[in-house]
Design a protein around this motif. Structure first.
Motif, PDB file in Angstrom:
ATOM      1  N   LYS A 138      -2.200   8.168   8.766  1.00 22.57           N
ATOM      2  CA  LYS A 138      -2.807   6.874   8.434  1.00 22.57           C
ATOM      3  C   LYS A 138      -3.144   6.099   9.702  1.00 22.57           C
ATOM      4  O   LYS A 138      -4.200   5.471   9.796  1.00 22.57           O
TER       5      LYS A 138
ATOM      6  N   PHE B  83       6.193   0.958   2.943  1.00 22.99           N
ATOM      7  CA  PHE B  83       5.893  -0.051   3.966  1.00 22.99           C
ATOM      8  C   PHE B  83       5.926   0.499   5.383  1.00 22.99           C
ATOM      9  O   PHE B  83       5.306  -0.067   6.282  1.00 22.99           O
TER      10      PHE B  83
ATOM     11  N   THR C  63      -5.567  -1.924  -7.659  1.00 21.47           N
ATOM     12  CA  THR C  63      -4.859  -2.876  -6.810  1.00 21.47           C
ATOM     13  C   THR C  63      -4.670  -4.190  -7.550  1.00 21.47           C
ATOM     14  O   THR C  63      -5.637  -4.779  -8.043  1.00 21.47           O
TER      15      THR C  63
ATOM     16  N   PHE D 244      -7.129  -2.024   5.048  1.00 19.81           N
ATOM     17  CA  PHE D 244      -6.171  -1.732   3.977  1.00 19.81           C
ATOM     18  C   PHE D 244      -6.729  -0.712   2.988  1.00 19.81           C
ATOM     19  O   PHE D 244      -6.032   0.234   2.592  1.00 19.81           O
TER      20      PHE D 244
ATOM     21  N   GLY E 159       0.826  -1.209   0.000  1.00 22.22           N
ATOM     22  CA  GLY E 159       0.000   0.000   0.000  1.00 22.22           C
ATOM     23  C   GLY E 159       0.852   1.247   0.000  1.00 22.22           C
ATOM     24  O   GLY E 159       0.594   2.176   0.757  1.00 22.22           O
TER      25      GLY E 159
ATOM     26  N   SER F 247       8.022  -5.711   7.374  1.00 27.36           N
ATOM     27  CA  SER F 247       8.202  -4.982   6.118  1.00 27.36           C
ATOM     28  C   SER F 247       9.119  -5.789   5.204  1.00 27.36           C
ATOM     29  O   SER F 247      10.081  -6.413   5.673  1.00 27.36           O
TER      30      SER F 247
ATOM     31  N   GLN G  75       1.722   6.301  -4.133  1.00 27.64           N
ATOM     32  CA  GLN G  75       0.904   6.695  -2.994  1.00 27.64           C
ATOM     33  C   GLN G  75       1.396   8.081  -2.632  1.00 27.64           C
ATOM     34  O   GLN G  75       2.539   8.241  -2.188  1.00 27.64           O
TER      35      GLN G  75
ATOM     36  N   CYS H  76       4.396   3.073   6.497  1.00 28.26           N
ATOM     37  CA  CYS H  76       3.025   3.489   6.820  1.00 28.26           C
ATOM     38  C   CYS H  76       2.118   2.291   7.045  1.00 28.26           C
ATOM     39  O   CYS H  76       1.367   2.243   8.023  1.00 28.26           O
ATOM     40  N   THR H  77       2.177   1.336   6.134  1.00 32.01           N
ATOM     41  CA  THR H  77       1.312   0.171   6.231  1.00 32.01           C
ATOM     42  C   THR H  77       1.652  -0.639   7.479  1.00 32.01           C
ATOM     43  O   THR H  77       0.767  -1.103   8.197  1.00 32.01           O
ATOM     44  N   GLU H  78       2.942  -0.786   7.748  1.00 28.47           N
ATOM     45  CA  GLU H  78       3.377  -1.498   8.948  1.00 28.47           C
ATOM     46  C   GLU H  78       2.865  -0.801  10.208  1.00 28.47           C
ATOM     47  O   GLU H  78       2.359  -1.453  11.128  1.00 28.47           O
TER      48      GLU H  78
ATOM     49  N   HIS I  48      -5.027   3.463   2.516  1.00 30.76           N
ATOM     50  CA  HIS I  48      -4.234   3.827   1.331  1.00 30.76           C
ATOM     51  C   HIS I  48      -5.203   4.102   0.181  1.00 30.76           C
ATOM     52  O   HIS I  48      -6.384   3.798   0.271  1.00 30.76           O
TER      53      HIS I  48
ATOM     54  N   SER J 130      -0.215  -0.647  -5.381  1.00 33.50           N
ATOM     55  CA  SER J 130      -1.201  -1.242  -4.486  1.00 33.50           C
ATOM     56  C   SER J 130      -1.343  -2.710  -4.860  1.00 33.50           C
ATOM     57  O   SER J 130      -1.574  -3.036  -6.031  1.00 33.50           O
TER      58      SER J 130
END
Length: 179
Positions: free
Chosen positions: A165, A14, A130, A76, A11, A32, A88, A16-18, A80, A98
């Motif tokens: 986020k 990594f 995605t 998810f 997304g 990650s 992104q 941010c997503t983590e 994002h 994505s």
């Protein structure tokens, strides 16, 4: 008790997503990494060139008795923008695409149905881009990328991109936040 499962999501960055998924109840491990590229053991610098074909991702291990794959996908798609191709925000390149990288046929079917539902409901103002692919060639990111937001909450990028986020997750999915 249901057996733990693994799903990998891309997304954007990594970090941010983590940061988001480390706060989710039922997620037992977040790492990650890089996936679905052509190079063995890619470095961050190599992935950043866009030449390796890898996506920056997080590998999630989760307990389906505590959180469903659908709930993970709902989170998810809130944290994002799945309508931006190979980017992104200001992070641009194929490594920021994505993606949902499944590890079982059941995950593929569930993710495919979820994506179809988003399209049918016109959830987003633009088409979702995605990618849905089987997980391949996964490699953990370097140690300094692991728990990056947790270790560097006042770093500029973390404050400007990751923190909002995490805040959005907390506001939208308070019931799924770790105690």
């Amino acid at each position: 008790m249901a057996e733990e499962q693994t799903i990998v999501l891309g997304g954007g960055c990594f970090w941010c997503t983590e940061a988001v998924f480390k706060e989710v109840r039922g997620i037992t491990d977040v790492e990650s990494g890089y996936c679905n590229g052509q190079v063995e053991r890619p470095s961050y610098e190599a992935v950043c060139t866009g030449q390796t074909g890898h996506a920056e991702v997080v590998r999630l291990r989760f307990d389906p008795a505590q959180i469903s794959l659908r709930q993970i996908l709902e989170i998810f798609f809130v944290v994002h923008d799945p309508t931006q191709l190979n980017r992104q925000g200001n992070d641009v390149g194929t490594q920021y695409r994505s993606g949902i990288y499944f590890t079982t046929p059941a995950q593929e079917a569930e993710a495919r149905a979820f994506l179809a539902e988003l399209a049918a409901q016109k959830t987003f103002p633009r088409p979702v881009v995605t990618e849905l692919q089987p997980l391949s060639n996964y490699w953990p990111a370097e140690d300094y990328h692991q728990d990056f937001f947790e270790k560097n909450p006042y770093q500029g990028y973390c404050m400007a991109v990751a923190a909002p986020k995490v805040a959005k997750f907390r506001k939208t999915f308070a019931e799924l936040q770790r105690p």
